[in-house]
Design a protein around this motif. Structure first.
Motif, PDB file in Angstrom:
ATOM      1  N   LEU A 101       0.705  -1.182   0.056  1.00 17.42           N
ATOM      2  CA  LEU A 101      -0.125   0.057   0.050  1.00 17.42           C
ATOM      3  C   LEU A 101       0.939   1.413  -0.108  1.00 17.42           C
ATOM      4  O   LEU A 101       0.548   2.301  -0.541  1.00 17.42           O
ATOM      5  CB  LEU A 101      -0.957   0.064   0.986  1.00 17.42           C
ATOM      6  N   LEU A 102       1.973   1.069   0.638  1.00 17.12           N
ATOM      7  CA  LEU A 102       2.738   2.344   0.586  1.00 17.12           C
ATOM      8  C   LEU A 102       3.446   2.762  -0.634  1.00 17.12           C
ATOM      9  O   LEU A 102       3.676   4.066  -1.032  1.00 17.12           O
ATOM     10  CB  LEU A 102       4.154   2.163   1.700  1.00 17.12           C
ATOM     11  N   SER A 103       3.500   1.595  -1.568  1.00 12.85           N
ATOM     12  CA  SER A 103       4.176   2.041  -2.949  1.00 12.85           C
ATOM     13  C   SER A 103       2.906   2.695  -3.540  1.00 12.85           C
ATOM     14  O   SER A 103       3.191   3.056  -4.704  1.00 12.85           O
ATOM     15  CB  SER A 103       4.395   0.680  -3.449  1.00 12.85           C
ATOM     16  N   LYS A 104       1.700   2.665  -3.112  1.00 15.07           N
ATOM     17  CA  LYS A 104       0.560   3.348  -4.107  1.00 15.07           C
ATOM     18  C   LYS A 104       0.495   4.820  -3.557  1.00 15.07           C
ATOM     19  O   LYS A 104      -0.407   5.619  -4.087  1.00 15.07           O
ATOM     20  CB  LYS A 104      -0.588   2.503  -3.684  1.00 15.07           C
ATOM     21  N   LEU A 105       0.718   5.081  -2.331  1.00 21.85           N
ATOM     22  CA  LEU A 105       0.376   6.375  -1.649  1.00 21.85           C
ATOM     23  C   LEU A 105       1.319   7.403  -2.241  1.00 21.85           C
ATOM     24  O   LEU A 105       2.467   7.675  -2.434  1.00 21.85           O
ATOM     25  CB  LEU A 105       0.763   6.287  -0.106  1.00 21.85           C
ATOM     26  N   LEU A 106       0.377   8.548  -2.468  1.00 21.34           N
ATOM     27  CA  LEU A 106       1.209   9.665  -3.012  1.00 21.34           C
ATOM     28  C   LEU A 106       1.476  10.561  -2.026  1.00 21.34           C
ATOM     29  O   LEU A 106       0.798  10.994  -1.041  1.00 21.34           O
ATOM     30  CB  LEU A 106       0.138  10.647  -3.931  1.00 21.34           C
ATOM     31  N   ILE A 107       2.921  10.894  -1.886  1.00 22.97           N
ATOM     32  CA  ILE A 107       3.664  11.628  -0.808  1.00 22.97           C
ATOM     33  C   ILE A 107       3.937  12.896  -1.544  1.00 22.97           C
ATOM     34  O   ILE A 107       4.794  12.989  -2.375  1.00 22.97           O
ATOM     35  CB  ILE A 107       4.840  11.082  -0.179  1.00 22.97           C
ATOM     36  N   LEU A 108       3.505  14.031  -0.740  1.00 21.91           N
ATOM     37  CA  LEU A 108       4.071  15.407  -0.994  1.00 21.91           C
ATOM     38  C   LEU A 108       4.395  16.263   0.058  1.00 21.91           C
ATOM     39  O   LEU A 108       4.419  15.724   1.278  1.00 21.91           O
ATOM     40  CB  LEU A 108       2.744  16.007  -1.657  1.00 21.91           C
ATOM     41  N   ASN A 109       5.282  17.306  -0.111  1.00 22.55           N
ATOM     42  CA  ASN A 109       5.798  17.854   0.755  1.00 22.55           C
ATOM     43  C   ASN A 109       5.540  19.348   0.457  1.00 22.55           C
ATOM     44  O   ASN A 109       5.848  19.807  -0.642  1.00 22.55           O
ATOM     45  CB  ASN A 109       7.203  17.506   0.965  1.00 22.55           C
ATOM     46  N   THR A 110       5.243  20.230   1.347  1.00 17.89           N
ATOM     47  CA  THR A 110       4.940  21.751   1.230  1.00 17.89           C
ATOM     48  C   THR A 110       6.082  22.503   1.848  1.00 17.89           C
ATOM     49  O   THR A 110       5.932  23.632   1.826  1.00 17.89           O
ATOM     50  CB  THR A 110       3.672  22.316   1.826  1.00 17.89           C
ATOM     51  N   LYS A 111       7.250  21.915   2.329  1.00 20.51           N
ATOM     52  CA  LYS A 111       8.111  22.707   3.138  1.00 20.51           C
ATOM     53  C   LYS A 111       8.853  23.711   2.271  1.00 20.51           C
ATOM     54  O   LYS A 111       9.393  24.668   2.904  1.00 20.51           O
ATOM     55  CB  LYS A 111       9.095  21.863   3.880  1.00 20.51           C
ATOM     56  N   GLY A 112       8.959  23.406   1.094  1.00 24.94           N
ATOM     57  CA  GLY A 112       9.768  24.467   0.100  1.00 24.94           C
ATOM     58  C   GLY A 112       8.964  25.661  -0.046  1.00 24.94           C
ATOM     59  O   GLY A 112       9.434  26.875  -0.194  1.00 24.94           O
ATOM     60  N   PHE A 113       7.628  25.570   0.355  1.00 26.16           N
ATOM     61  CA  PHE A 113       6.704  26.806   0.424  1.00 26.16           C
ATOM     62  C   PHE A 113       6.376  27.474   1.637  1.00 26.16           C
ATOM     63  O   PHE A 113       6.096  28.745   1.717  1.00 26.16           O
ATOM     64  CB  PHE A 113       5.317  26.259  -0.666  1.00 26.16           C
ATOM     65  N   THR A 114       6.346  26.671   2.740  1.00 24.14           N
ATOM     66  CA  THR A 114       6.032  26.945   4.111  1.00 24.14           C
ATOM     67  C   THR A 114       7.071  27.164   4.960  1.00 24.14           C
ATOM     68  O   THR A 114       6.966  27.925   6.124  1.00 24.14           O
ATOM     69  CB  THR A 114       5.054  26.187   4.867  1.00 24.14           C
TER      70      THR A 114
END
Length: 124
Positions: A101-114
């Motif tokens: 399931l982890l291989s299907k999870l979309l992981i994003l990060n906003t730290k570059g903006f926040t």
């Protein structure tokens, strides 16, 4: 609540669409040490949260993994598996979701903006 959102839509000067709803939150203290997080505790808390979401809302881990988005806390500035936030975060996700399931999870990060706030924030 969803009802109050629907009521606000009726009286709004400018109509709007609801794009997302916050269904669940959980507060956990995983910081047994300021710089050495306990990955087993983080993983167990994530599993507890996902179990509650499924029990209350009927949304399974598989549905979250295939249709959801995980906003990562880590910036990957120090991605050591043994001690970094990234290593702890991925290990906890793996514990809660499993490799498939982890291989299907979309992981994003906003730290570059926040940036990196020192406290609770949108991404935590």
């Amino acid at each position: 609540t969803e009802v109050s959102t629907m009521e606000r839509q009726k009286i709004a000067l400018h109509p709007f669409d609801v794009k997302a709803r916050l269904l669940a939150t959980q507060y956990s203290n995983s910081a047994f040490h300021g710089a050495a997080l306990d990955r087993k505790h983080i993983g167990s808390e994530l599993k507890r949260f996902l179990t509650e979401v499924e029990l209350i809302h009927g949304i399974t881990k598989a549905e979250i993994a295939t249709h959801g988005v995980y906003f990562s806390h880590e910036t990957c500035t120090h991605a050591s598996d043994a001690s970094s936030c990234a290593g702890n975060e991925v290990a906890s996700l793996r514990m809660a979701f499993g490799d498939d399931l982890l291989s299907k999870l979309l992981i994003l990060n906003t730290k570059g903006f926040t940036g990196h706030p020192m406290g609770v924030s949108f991404e935590d």
